[in-house]
Design an enzyme around this catalytic site. Structure first.
Site, PDB file in Angstrom:
ATOM      1  N   LYS A   1       0.854  -1.181   0.000  1.00  0.00           N
ATOM      2  CA  LYS A   1       0.000   0.000   0.000  1.00  0.00           C
ATOM      3  C   LYS A   1       0.895   1.237   0.000  1.00  0.00           C
ATOM      4  CE  LYS A   1      -4.357   0.842   2.382  1.00  0.00           C
ATOM      5  NZ  LYS A   1      -4.987   0.779   3.701  1.00  0.00           N
TER       6      LYS A   1
HETATM    7  C1  E4P Z   1      -8.397   1.675   3.743  1.00  0.00           C
HETATM    8  O1  E4P Z   1      -7.598   0.902   3.268  1.00  0.00           O
HETATM    9  C2  E4P Z   1      -8.222   2.337   5.029  1.00  0.00           C
HETATM   10  O2  E4P Z   1      -7.548   1.454   5.893  1.00  0.00           O
HETATM   11  C3  E4P Z   1      -9.526   2.665   5.722  1.00  0.00           C
HETATM   12  O3  E4P Z   1     -10.659   2.280   4.971  1.00  0.00           O
HETATM   13  C4  E4P Z   1      -9.600   4.019   6.336  1.00  0.00           C
HETATM   14  O4  E4P Z   1     -10.840   4.169   6.975  1.00  0.00           O
HETATM   15  P1  E4P Z   1     -11.146   5.290   8.088  1.00  0.00           P
HETATM   16  O5  E4P Z   1     -11.436   6.564   7.370  1.00  0.00           O
HETATM   17  O6  E4P Z   1     -12.353   4.770   8.793  1.00  0.00           O
HETATM   18  O7  E4P Z   1      -9.919   5.376   8.956  1.00  0.00           O
END
Ligand code: E4P
Length: 219
Positions: free
Chosen positions: A83
Protein backbone atom coordinates in the site's frame (compact mmCIF):
# COMPACT_ATOMS: atom_id res chain seq x y z
CA UNK A 1 -18.07 -7.26 -5.66
CA UNK A 2 -15.20 -8.47 -3.50
CA UNK A 3 -15.37 -8.05 0.28
CA UNK A 4 -12.24 -7.09 2.19
CA UNK A 5 -12.13 -6.51 5.94
CA UNK A 6 -10.42 -3.34 7.13
CA UNK A 7 -8.67 -4.36 10.35
CA UNK A 8 -5.49 -5.88 11.81
CA UNK A 9 -7.41 -7.68 14.55
CA UNK A 10 -6.73 -11.41 14.13
CA UNK A 11 -9.89 -12.58 15.96
CA UNK A 12 -12.07 -10.39 13.72
CA UNK A 13 -10.30 -11.57 10.57
CA UNK A 14 -10.73 -15.24 11.60
CA UNK A 15 -14.43 -14.66 12.25
CA UNK A 16 -14.90 -13.03 8.83
CA UNK A 17 -12.79 -15.66 7.03
CA UNK A 18 -14.97 -18.41 8.56
CA UNK A 19 -18.01 -17.04 6.72
CA UNK A 20 -16.33 -18.03 3.45
CA UNK A 21 -17.19 -14.57 2.07
CA UNK A 22 -13.91 -12.80 2.70
CA UNK A 23 -11.75 -11.95 -0.32
CA UNK A 24 -8.96 -9.96 1.31
CA UNK A 25 -7.78 -7.66 4.09
CA UNK A 26 -6.63 -4.05 4.27
CA UNK A 27 -4.53 -2.60 7.06
CA UNK A 28 -2.98 0.80 7.62
CA UNK A 29 -0.54 2.20 10.21
CA UNK A 30 -3.42 3.32 12.47
CA UNK A 31 -4.99 -0.16 12.43
CA UNK A 32 -1.60 -1.75 13.20
CA UNK A 33 -1.19 0.66 16.15
CA UNK A 34 -4.70 -0.22 17.34
CA UNK A 35 -3.88 -3.96 17.23
CA UNK A 36 -0.87 -3.40 19.51
CA UNK A 37 0.96 -6.08 17.52
CA UNK A 38 4.34 -6.18 15.77
CA UNK A 39 3.73 -5.11 12.14
CA UNK A 40 5.72 -7.90 10.45
CA UNK A 41 4.34 -10.62 12.75
CA UNK A 42 0.69 -9.65 12.49
CA UNK A 43 0.90 -9.18 8.72
CA UNK A 44 2.36 -12.69 8.33
CA UNK A 45 -0.44 -14.10 10.50
CA UNK A 46 -3.09 -12.34 8.43
CA UNK A 47 -1.53 -13.57 5.17
CA UNK A 48 -1.67 -17.15 6.48
CA UNK A 49 -5.36 -16.78 7.36
CA UNK A 50 -6.58 -15.32 4.08
CA UNK A 51 -5.87 -16.40 0.49
CA UNK A 52 -6.64 -13.02 -1.09
CA UNK A 53 -4.64 -9.78 -1.08
CA UNK A 54 -3.51 -8.37 2.27
CA UNK A 55 -2.60 -4.67 2.07
CA UNK A 56 0.43 -3.64 4.12
CA UNK A 57 1.35 0.03 4.01
CA UNK A 58 4.78 1.63 3.61
CA UNK A 59 5.50 4.51 5.97
CA UNK A 60 8.36 6.23 4.13
CA UNK A 61 7.56 9.34 2.15
CA UNK A 62 10.35 9.14 -0.45
CA UNK A 63 10.51 6.70 -3.35
CA UNK A 64 13.85 5.14 -2.49
CA UNK A 65 12.90 4.26 1.10
CA UNK A 66 9.42 3.17 0.00
CA UNK A 67 11.07 0.67 -2.35
CA UNK A 68 13.23 -0.67 0.49
CA UNK A 69 10.21 -1.03 2.79
CA UNK A 70 8.20 -2.68 -0.01
CA UNK A 71 11.06 -5.13 -0.56
CA UNK A 72 10.84 -6.21 3.09
CA UNK A 73 7.03 -6.35 3.10
CA UNK A 74 6.66 -8.34 -0.10
CA UNK A 75 8.88 -11.09 1.33
CA UNK A 76 6.28 -11.75 4.05
CA UNK A 77 4.02 -13.75 1.73
CA UNK A 78 2.90 -14.00 -1.88
CA UNK A 79 -0.47 -12.40 -1.11
CA UNK A 80 0.97 -9.18 0.31
CA UNK A 81 -0.27 -6.11 -1.55
CA UNK A 82 1.95 -3.06 -1.00
CA UNK A 83 0.00 0.00 0.00
CA UNK A 84 1.45 3.36 -1.04
CA UNK A 85 0.08 6.89 -0.59
CA UNK A 86 -1.21 8.88 -3.53
CA UNK A 87 1.82 11.14 -3.93
CA UNK A 88 4.40 11.51 -6.69
CA UNK A 89 6.81 9.24 -4.80
CA UNK A 90 4.01 6.80 -4.03
CA UNK A 91 3.03 6.53 -7.69
CA UNK A 92 6.66 6.17 -8.79
CA UNK A 93 6.89 3.28 -6.34
CA UNK A 94 3.60 1.86 -7.62
CA UNK A 95 4.79 1.92 -11.24
CA UNK A 96 8.04 0.18 -10.36
CA UNK A 97 6.44 -2.50 -8.17
CA UNK A 98 3.55 -3.39 -10.48
CA UNK A 99 6.07 -3.53 -13.35
CA UNK A 100 7.76 -6.33 -11.38
CA UNK A 101 4.43 -8.13 -10.85
CA UNK A 102 3.85 -6.98 -7.25
CA UNK A 103 0.28 -6.02 -6.23
CA UNK A 104 -0.09 -2.37 -5.21
CA UNK A 105 -2.95 -0.57 -3.48
CA UNK A 106 -2.76 3.22 -3.91
CA UNK A 107 -4.35 4.69 -0.82
CA UNK A 108 -5.65 8.08 0.38
CA UNK A 109 -7.36 8.87 -2.93
CA UNK A 110 -9.75 11.83 -2.70
CA UNK A 111 -10.27 12.93 -6.31
CA UNK A 112 -11.05 11.37 -9.68
CA UNK A 113 -7.89 12.92 -11.14
CA UNK A 114 -5.83 11.18 -8.44
CA UNK A 115 -7.54 7.90 -9.36
CA UNK A 116 -6.68 8.53 -13.02
CA UNK A 117 -3.03 8.95 -12.05
CA UNK A 118 -3.09 5.74 -9.99
CA UNK A 119 -4.47 3.80 -12.97
CA UNK A 120 -1.81 5.27 -15.25
CA UNK A 121 0.80 4.14 -12.70
CA UNK A 122 -0.55 0.59 -13.10
CA UNK A 123 -2.10 0.27 -9.62
CA UNK A 124 -3.77 -3.04 -8.84
CA UNK A 125 -6.21 -1.22 -6.55
CA UNK A 126 -7.06 2.42 -5.89
CA UNK A 127 -8.59 3.27 -2.51
CA UNK A 128 -10.95 6.26 -2.51
CA UNK A 129 -11.92 7.09 1.09
CA UNK A 130 -15.68 7.71 0.98
CA UNK A 131 -16.31 8.21 4.72
CA UNK A 132 -13.59 10.82 5.14
CA UNK A 133 -14.80 12.47 1.91
CA UNK A 134 -18.35 12.71 3.31
CA UNK A 135 -17.04 13.93 6.69
CA UNK A 136 -15.49 16.91 4.95
CA UNK A 137 -18.61 17.97 3.07
CA UNK A 138 -17.94 16.17 -0.23
CA UNK A 139 -19.98 13.37 -1.79
CA UNK A 140 -18.00 10.14 -1.48
CA UNK A 141 -20.30 8.20 -3.76
CA UNK A 142 -20.10 10.81 -6.51
CA UNK A 143 -16.35 10.25 -6.39
CA UNK A 144 -16.79 6.48 -6.84
CA UNK A 145 -19.18 7.01 -9.77
CA UNK A 146 -16.72 9.42 -11.44
CA UNK A 147 -13.82 6.99 -11.07
CA UNK A 148 -15.96 4.12 -12.45
CA UNK A 149 -16.88 6.23 -15.50
CA UNK A 150 -13.27 7.28 -16.14
CA UNK A 151 -11.86 3.75 -15.74
CA UNK A 152 -14.53 2.34 -18.06
CA UNK A 153 -13.85 5.07 -20.65
CA UNK A 154 -10.27 3.86 -21.00
CA UNK A 155 -10.59 0.21 -19.99
CA UNK A 156 -8.21 0.66 -17.06
CA UNK A 157 -7.69 -2.60 -15.17
CA UNK A 158 -7.15 -0.91 -11.79
CA UNK A 159 -9.79 -2.13 -9.33
CA UNK A 160 -11.81 0.46 -7.40
CA UNK A 161 -11.47 -0.49 -3.73
CA UNK A 162 -13.96 1.62 -1.78
CA UNK A 163 -12.38 2.47 1.57
CA UNK A 164 -13.34 4.39 4.71
CA UNK A 165 -16.77 2.76 4.56
CA UNK A 166 -18.91 3.72 7.53
CA UNK A 167 -22.22 1.89 6.99
CA UNK A 168 -24.12 -0.68 4.87
CA UNK A 169 -25.57 2.08 2.66
CA UNK A 170 -22.04 2.88 1.46
CA UNK A 171 -21.73 -0.80 0.46
CA UNK A 172 -25.07 -0.83 -1.35
CA UNK A 173 -24.24 2.35 -3.27
CA UNK A 174 -20.78 1.02 -4.16
CA UNK A 175 -22.34 -2.16 -5.56
CA UNK A 176 -24.90 -0.15 -7.58
CA UNK A 177 -22.09 1.90 -9.11
CA UNK A 178 -20.08 -1.23 -9.89
CA UNK A 179 -17.07 -0.73 -7.60
CA UNK A 180 -14.83 -3.79 -7.63
CA UNK A 181 -14.08 -4.09 -3.91
CA UNK A 182 -15.46 -2.77 -0.62
CA UNK A 183 -13.19 -2.82 2.40
CA UNK A 184 -15.22 -2.62 5.58
CA UNK A 185 -14.79 -2.61 9.34
CA UNK A 186 -16.03 -5.94 10.80
CA UNK A 187 -19.14 -4.26 12.27
CA UNK A 188 -20.24 -3.08 8.82
CA UNK A 189 -19.80 -6.57 7.33
CA UNK A 190 -21.89 -8.01 10.17
CA UNK A 191 -24.51 -5.31 9.57
CA UNK A 192 -24.98 -6.55 5.99
CA UNK A 193 -26.44 -9.83 7.28
CA UNK A 194 -29.01 -8.10 9.48
CA UNK A 195 -32.68 -7.53 8.75
CA UNK A 196 -35.40 -7.24 11.35
CA UNK A 197 -37.79 -9.26 9.15
CA UNK A 198 -35.25 -12.08 8.86
CA UNK A 199 -35.04 -12.31 12.67
CA UNK A 200 -38.81 -12.10 13.00
CA UNK A 201 -39.32 -14.71 10.27
CA UNK A 202 -36.93 -17.17 11.94
CA UNK A 203 -38.69 -16.65 15.26
CA UNK A 204 -42.09 -17.44 13.69
CA UNK A 205 -40.89 -20.51 11.77
CA UNK A 206 -39.16 -21.99 14.83
CA UNK A 207 -42.21 -21.40 17.05
CA UNK A 208 -44.50 -23.12 14.50
CA UNK A 209 -42.01 -25.97 13.99
CA UNK A 210 -41.90 -26.65 17.73
CA UNK A 211 -45.70 -27.05 17.69
CA UNK A 212 -45.34 -29.98 15.26
CA UNK A 213 -43.20 -31.88 17.80
CA UNK A 214 -41.09 -33.16 14.91
CA UNK A 215 -37.31 -33.32 14.37
CA UNK A 216 -35.41 -33.73 11.12
CA UNK A 217 -33.87 -37.20 11.27
CA UNK A 218 -30.10 -37.51 10.81
CA UNK A 219 -29.19 -39.27 7.54
C1 E4P B 1 -8.40 1.67 3.74
O1 E4P B 1 -7.60 0.90 3.27
C2 E4P B 1 -8.22 2.34 5.03
O2 E4P B 1 -7.55 1.45 5.89
C3 E4P B 1 -9.53 2.67 5.72
O3 E4P B 1 -10.66 2.28 4.97
C4 E4P B 1 -9.60 4.02 6.34
O4 E4P B 1 -10.84 4.17 6.97
P1 E4P B 1 -11.15 5.29 8.09
O5 E4P B 1 -11.44 6.56 7.37
O6 E4P B 1 -12.35 4.77 8.79
O7 E4P B 1 -9.92 5.38 8.96
Amino acid sequence: MKFFVDTADIADIKEMADTGLLDGVTTNPSLIAKSGRDFMEVTKEICDLVDGPVSAEVVALDHETMMKEAETLRKIADNVCIKVPLTIDGLKTCKKLTGDGTMVNVTLCFSANQALLAAKAGATFVSPFVGRHDDNGFDGMELIADIRRIYDNYDFGTEILVASIRNPVHVLQSARIGADVATMPPAVIKGLFKHVLTDKGIEGFIADWEKTGQTIPAS
